[in-house]
Enzyme design. Structure first.
Site, PDB file in Angstrom:
ATOM      1  N   HIS A  93      -1.915  -3.746   2.069  1.00  0.00           N
ATOM      2  CA  HIS A  93      -2.189  -3.668   3.607  1.00  0.00           C
ATOM      3  C   HIS A  93      -1.147  -3.089   4.411  1.00  0.00           C
ATOM      4  O   HIS A  93       0.061  -3.195   3.955  1.00  0.00           O
ATOM      5  CB  HIS A  93      -2.452  -5.059   4.034  1.00  0.00           C
ATOM      6  CG  HIS A  93      -3.362  -5.167   5.344  1.00  0.00           C
ATOM      7  ND1 HIS A  93      -2.982  -5.784   6.513  1.00  0.00           N
ATOM      8  CD2 HIS A  93      -4.473  -4.556   5.703  1.00  0.00           C
ATOM      9  CE1 HIS A  93      -3.949  -5.356   7.471  1.00  0.00           C
ATOM     10  NE2 HIS A  93      -4.990  -4.777   6.935  1.00  0.00           N
ATOM     11  N   CYS A 146      -9.576  -6.319   3.642  1.00  0.00           N
ATOM     12  CA  CYS A 146      -8.394  -5.356   3.243  1.00  0.00           C
ATOM     13  C   CYS A 146      -7.368  -6.105   2.674  1.00  0.00           C
ATOM     14  O   CYS A 146      -6.828  -5.873   1.262  1.00  0.00           O
ATOM     15  CB  CYS A 146      -7.785  -4.794   4.447  1.00  0.00           C
ATOM     16  SG  CYS A 146      -9.150  -3.558   5.330  1.00  0.00           S
TER      17      CYS A 146
END
Length: 529
Positions: free
Chosen positions: A149, A95
């Protein structure tokens, strides 16, 4: 109130509650032009609507990655309105590095941002993110949900005029943490409640905090966390704005845990679930470095399979995809009903794919097609033809320079990517670049039109013919017939990789002042500047 959960035009709390069915049908027709390029009705600067969908692999209707039936009507209608890249890949298969690469326009091998435990602003304070660049050139920048994120420290105020943090569905304290520690770890700002006795919903023990699926008891569909981000976006699109704007909104699903309302599970009867094609000997010709990545989460797949819940898990992933698709639909509906439709670029992307048993792997963080291939769609009024497919290999560091060019901003010369504008105008045009994906330090995949080359940090390699071996079951790296084409792919591997930047534990982070202080050097970084 009755909610039709699978109507792509279902209203959210703040979006179109009173629109009738015929009006919404008209909007859908408006959004999907029959042919040619949409004409811009004015010369106003382009706005940018950037939509990210977390952990979404190529299991969407228009890409055909899933061999069964998947319900993604909103992604499909967006693909029908613009250019859908069918050979698009993430720049990193986890991610935070993926999102940093896309939003900074630079690869992990350039920045040293290789994992989720690094802050880009603390370690590279001179870098200018995509929204910050637009902000510095006269745009109003707003965001909500998972864009960078989601954890604290990754969305510094220097990038945004306003930002709404990710809202989570699971603020459960399973380790007796303080609210402050919970916030610093997960970014959740609300009340922390005891771990519920109904967990895990899937009955898998010992319980894994993320490896769970099912509808949260007594939670209304409109109260799920992703809806909050969508409501922010739809509200934004109903308001007048004096400046051109850059709006980024991200859904957390289909990231684990797969907690979505029951109606989404009902769309996928278990007896209709198609299991992925796998081979038990699939890793026999994979070098040790590749096996290590594959087997890192093998226990999760083994636990699921041993419990007879493989079909249930895939059902839950598909249900989460359809839930996320509906959130995308609400945003698209808001744009179509707004005054911004004719001068707004829409970009939709995912941060990486996902393994559901292939290569004995569960999760992400590999360099095979299952993990790198993603949905990627661009609609630009007056430029992109409707319902076109671009087969050229592209990755996400190309988005930053593309939007800079389309919006007429000054070129940012230090970016790693290349503008995709030529492919948006002519999707079958020649394209000299491959798609490049990374994971951790020194591991890289090079994806061309027909081939996948993988090079690991220790120099070991893999090579696959994507046309004849779509599952990547046969590693051709030692076959002399392919020596020349393998060498052509090797040239894209950099001679050196950036050293990893310091991790989060090297800094003291103040989430309220949004500042970072390096513990040893005492260098102070103001995240607001």
């Amino acid at each position: 109130m009755h909610l039709n959960l699978f109507n792509p035009f279902r209203s959210h709390k703040t979006a179109f509650a009173g629109l009738s069915a015929w009006v919404m049908a008209f909007l859908m027709l408006m959004f999907t032009p029959a042919s040619g390029q949409e004409a811009r009705t004015n010369n106003a600067p382009f706005n940018v609507l950037l939509i990210s969908v977390d952990d979404l692999k190529d299991w969407v209707g228009y890409l055909g990655g899933y061999e069964g039936k998947v319900y993604t009507p909103n992604l499909d209608r967006l693909a029908a309105a613009g250019v859908a890249f069918t050979n698009a890949h993430t720049s990193a298969t986890v991610c935070c590095p993926s999102r940093n690469a896309m939003m900074l326009g630079k690869r992990p091998s350039t920045t040293g941002l290789y994992d989720n435990n690094q802050w880009w602003k603390a370690t590279l304070p001179e870098e200018i993110s995509m929204p910050q660049y637009f902000k510095e050139h006269g745009y109003y920048t707003a965001g909500a949900g998972k864009v960078f994120h989601h954890t604290p420290g990754n969305n510094p105020p220097c990038s945004w005029d306003e930002f709404q943090d990710q809202v989570f569905d699971d603020p459960w304290n399973f380790a007796e943490w303080s609210a402050e520690r919970y916030f610093l770890t997960y970014g959740y700002r609300g009340p922390i409640v005891p771990f519920p006795d109904w967990k895990p919903l899937n009955g898998l023990f010992p319980h894994n905090a993320e490896l769970d699926w099912g509808p949260i008891p007594d939670k209304a569909p409109e109260d799920y966390g992703d809806v909050a981000a969508v409501n922010f976006a739809t509200d934004f699109l109903t308001q007048p704005h004096e400046k051109p704007w850059f709006l980024a909104v991200g859904t957390y699903r289909p990231h684990l845990p797969w907690h979505v309302p029951q109606a989404y599970f009902d769309r996928y009867p278990l007896d209709e679930i198609v299991l992925p094609s796998i081979r038990e000997d699939d890793l026999n010709d994979v070098p040790a470095a590749g096996k290590k990545l594959a087997l890192a989460t093998a226990r999760e797949f083994e636990k699921i399979a041993a419990a007879g819940k493989w079909r249930e898990a895939i059902q839950a992933y598909l249900a989460s995809i359809t839930f996320a698709d509906e959130q995308v639909g609400a945003i698209l509906n808001a744009l179509e009903a707004s005054s911004y439709r004719e001068n707004t670029i829409v970009v939709l992307w995912s941060d990486h794919g996902w393994h559901l048993g292939s290569k004995q792997h569960w999760h992400k963080q590999t360099l095979w097609e299952e993990c790198t291939r993603i949905p990627f769609i661009v609609r630009t009024p007056g430029i992109t033809p409707a319902d076109e497919r671009c087969p050229q290999p592209v990755d996400m560091v190309n988005v930053f320079p593309t939007l800079v060019e389309l919006c007429g901003l000054p070129e940012k010369a230090d970016l790693d990517g290349h503008s995709l504008a030529p492919l948006l105008r002519e999707p079958t045009a020649a394209w000299p670049y491959p798609a490049i994906s990374e994971i951790k330090t020194g591991n890289m995949a090079v994806r061309s039109s027909d081939w996948r080359y993988i090079r690991y940090h220790d120099g070991t390699e893999e090579f696959y013919n994507r046309k004849t071996d779509p599952h990547e079951w046969t590693n051709l790296i030692g076959d002399p017939r392919y020596a020349e084409i393998i060498e052509q792919h090797r040239k894209w591997i950099p001679d050196t990789f950036a050293e990893p930047v310091p991790g989060k534990n090297s800094f003291l982070f103040d989430p309220y002042a949004y500042s970072f202080l390096h513990k040893e050097t005492k260098v102070f970084i103001d995240g607001k500047k």
